[in-house]
Enzyme design. Structure first.
Site, short mmCIF file in Angstrom:
data_model
loop_
_atom_site.label_atom_id
_atom_site.label_comp_id
_atom_site.label_asym_id
_atom_site.label_seq_id
_atom_site.Cartn_x
_atom_site.Cartn_y
_atom_site.Cartn_z
N GLU A 92 1.96 9.94 3.93
CA GLU A 92 3.25 9.58 4.52
C GLU A 92 4.36 9.70 3.50
OE1 GLU A 92 1.58 5.82 7.02
OE2 GLU A 92 3.33 5.61 5.77
N CYS A 112 11.16 7.96 -0.13
CA CYS A 112 10.13 6.99 -0.52
C CYS A 112 8.80 7.72 -0.56
CB CYS A 112 10.13 5.86 0.52
SG CYS A 112 8.82 4.68 0.32
N CYS A 119 -5.01 2.61 -1.01
CA CYS A 119 -4.65 1.89 -2.23
C CYS A 119 -5.79 0.96 -2.61
CB CYS A 119 -3.37 1.08 -2.02
SG CYS A 119 -2.84 0.18 -3.49
N CYS A 123 -3.73 -5.50 -0.84
CA CYS A 123 -2.84 -6.60 -0.41
C CYS A 123 -3.04 -6.84 1.09
CB CYS A 123 -1.38 -6.25 -0.72
SG CYS A 123 -1.11 -5.95 -2.48
N CYS A 126 -0.56 -5.46 3.87
CA CYS A 126 -0.11 -4.07 3.72
C CYS A 126 -1.09 -3.12 4.42
CB CYS A 126 -0.02 -3.75 2.23
SG CYS A 126 0.25 -2.00 1.88
N SER A 201 7.93 1.02 -8.08
CA SER A 201 7.52 -0.31 -7.62
C SER A 201 6.04 -0.51 -7.92
CB SER A 201 7.77 -0.40 -6.11
OG SER A 201 7.28 -1.62 -5.60
N SER A 224 6.25 -6.33 -7.45
CA SER A 224 6.01 -7.02 -6.17
C SER A 224 5.35 -8.36 -6.45
CB SER A 224 5.12 -6.14 -5.29
OG SER A 224 5.79 -4.93 -5.01
N HIS A 226 5.76 -11.72 -4.59
CA HIS A 226 5.30 -12.32 -3.32
C HIS A 226 4.94 -13.80 -3.38
CE1 HIS A 226 5.24 -8.20 -2.18
NE2 HIS A 226 4.05 -7.93 -2.69
N CYS A 342 4.70 0.84 4.70
CA CYS A 342 3.85 1.88 4.15
C CYS A 342 2.45 1.81 4.74
CB CYS A 342 3.82 1.81 2.62
SG CYS A 342 2.99 0.38 1.95
N1 SAH Z 1 2.01 -0.49 -4.61
C1 SAH Z 1 3.35 -0.69 -4.96
C2 SAH Z 1 4.32 0.23 -4.26
C3 SAH Z 1 4.06 0.51 -2.81
S1 SAH Z 1 4.32 -0.83 -1.71
C4 SAH Z 1 3.75 -2.16 -4.75
O1 SAH Z 1 2.98 -2.90 -4.15
O2 SAH Z 1 4.82 -2.54 -5.21
C5 SAH Z 1 6.09 -0.99 -1.74
C6 SAH Z 1 6.59 -2.34 -1.29
O3 SAH Z 1 6.31 -2.54 0.11
C7 SAH Z 1 5.91 -3.49 -2.02
O4 SAH Z 1 6.87 -4.42 -2.45
C8 SAH Z 1 5.03 -4.09 -0.95
O5 SAH Z 1 4.76 -5.43 -1.19
C9 SAH Z 1 5.84 -3.86 0.30
N2 SAH Z 1 5.07 -3.95 1.54
C10 SAH Z 1 3.81 -3.54 1.79
N3 SAH Z 1 3.46 -3.81 3.07
C11 SAH Z 1 4.54 -4.41 3.64
C12 SAH Z 1 4.81 -4.92 4.93
N4 SAH Z 1 3.92 -4.87 5.90
N5 SAH Z 1 6.03 -5.45 5.15
C13 SAH Z 1 6.97 -5.48 4.16
N6 SAH Z 1 6.77 -5.03 2.93
C14 SAH Z 1 5.56 -4.49 2.66
FE1 SF4 Z 2 -1.22 -1.20 -2.62
FE2 SF4 Z 2 1.37 -1.89 -2.84
FE3 SF4 Z 2 0.09 -1.98 -0.47
FE4 SF4 Z 2 -0.52 -3.76 -2.36
S1 SF4 Z 2 1.46 -3.53 -1.31
S2 SF4 Z 2 -1.99 -2.62 -1.10
S3 SF4 Z 2 -0.34 -2.51 -4.17
S4 SF4 Z 2 0.51 -0.18 -1.64
#
Ligand code: SAH
Ligand code: SF4
Length: 354
Positions: A92, A112, A119, A123, A126, A201, A224, A226, A342
């Site tokens: 994507e 982006c 990954c 998380c 995510c 990020s 990130s 959280h 994402c």
């Molecule tokens: N892996 C890296 C970069 C990709 S994720 C990271 O975690 O920073 C980019 C951002 O999107 C991160 O801050 C992540 O916490 C956030 N993210 C992931 N899933 C999400 C969701 N469902 N809603 C809002 N933010 C989300």
């Molecule tokens: Fe990976 Fe970033 Fe998603 Fe966490 S938020 S699973 S580090 S892509």
């Protein structure tokens, strides 16, 4: 096969000379790659056929990508693509446009990019984390995501102004290929984007943060976070492991000291999980006094059953941080209705297109 989109300008100079051609051909080749839209070697008519043939014989190629799906938000500001590469890799990539004009009347156009398929960090909120880890992307596939949107924008007389590494995957877990892509995308003889227009990020891989600080690059870093404490953070980021919240804040300070660039802490706000006033006060306490900037991201609901908090809870959380002298903004929401979080599009589409 070696994709020409992974070859740095200095390497290209050496390659062209090694193949028996004058060095200036390297400049022509780079201009064609980054300012025209070649899809295959034979499109490179700016260089002589003998050099094209020599490149093919030496195992070089141009690995082009196909757009297999496109979704555009109702306001037209967010475009999300599913790209398929020659080796069937599916990823994507997203374009976010902001009507506020940035330079000479052009809209700010932020791409982006993804750095991995899936990954390994897992998380819980995510969609990418929930699909597990498949593989790292090579630099050329990261570069191609930007070039794909650059071509789309070019047709409208616009261009890519910013780049964020916030798509699928953890950029610092694919460090070498990610940095190679950054060098290609910022090199004045390649794509030529300003280093300061790039944000990387990370979920918080500390050795990677320290390595990045020493790269002599002017890129922005976002961590990130959280959660304000390890207990809560480990529930959201199960692989946080040895990297404590305190260690992350120290790493951000080192990054600032070395680069002069302030780190942003991203905070995905999840209803009834990490959005209480008590948690906000704790976050304000741990971040106070180090010039931190917090970017609140009301979460995009994914399959995990987590929800975004009501608007007034988001604003209350922000107010507590501001009252505690912590700089705090709420992310402008982009593309919620097209599953722009994402990993979501790939998860939704993968069964339909395979
Ligand atoms: N892996 C890296 C970069 C990709 S994720 C990271 O975690 O920073 C980019 C951002 O999107 C991160 O801050 C992540 O916490 C956030 N993210 C992931 N899933 C999400 C969701 N469902 N809603 C809002 N933010 C989300
Ligand atoms: Fe990976 Fe970033 Fe998603 Fe966490 S938020 S699973 S580090 S892509």
């Amino acid at each position: 096969m070696i994709d020409l989109y992974r070859v740095l300008p200095e390497e290209m100079d050496d390659l062209v000379v090694k193949l028996g051609h004058p060095r200036y051909r390297s400049g022509q080749l780079l201009r064609a790659l980054y300012h025209e839209s070649p899809r295959k070697m034979s499109d490179l008519h700016q260089i002589p056929a003998s050099l094209r043939d020599a490149l093919v014989t030496a195992g070089y190629t141009i690995g082009s990508e196909d757009e297999v799906h496109r979704v555009v938000s109702k306001d037209g500001h967010t475009t999300k693509l599913l790209l398929k590469f020659y080796d069937k890799t599916l990823i994507e990539t997203v374009l976010m446009q902001y009507s506020k004009s940035q330079d000479r009347g052009h809209p700010r156009s932020t791409v982006c990019v993804s750095t991995q398929v899936g990954c390994p960090m897992g998380c819980v909120f995510c969609a990418t984390g929930q699909m597990g880890f498949e593989k790292n992307l090579q630099a050329e596939k990261i570069v191609s995501q930007v070039l794909h949107f650059a071509r789309i924008l070019h047709q409208r007389g616009e261009h890519v102004t910013n780049l964020v590494f916030m798509g699928m995957g953890e950029p610092l877990a694919n460090y070498d290929e990610m940095i190679r892509a950054v060098r290609l995308l910022t090199h004045p003889r390649a794509f030529g984007l300003g280093q300061r227009s790039i944000t990387i990020s990370t979920v918080g891989i500390i050795p990677g943060i320290d390595r990045l600080a020493n790269e002599d690059l002017q890129v922005k870093l976002a961590i990130s976070l959280h959660a304000p404490n390890d207990e809560l953070r480990k529930k959201l980021v199960p692989t946080a492991g040895p990297h404590s919240v305190g260690d992350l804040i120290m790493a951000a300070k080192r990054y600032f000291k070395k680069t002069g660039r302030r780190v942003t802490f991203e905070y995905a706000l999840i209803d009834d999980i990490n959005d209480s006033t008590k948690v906000a006060s704790e976050l304000a306490r741990v971040l106070k006094g180090n010039g931190a900037h917090v970017n609140l991201i009301p979460m995009n609901p994914t399959a995990g059953g987590f929800q975004r908090p009501a608007r007034k809870k988001v604003l209350a959380f922000q107010q507590i941080l501001r009252n505690g002298d912590v700089n705090c903004t709420v992310r402008v929401e982009k593309g919620v209705e097209i599953s722009a979080a994402c990993g979501q599009l790939r998860t939704d589409m993968i069964e339909k297109i395979n």
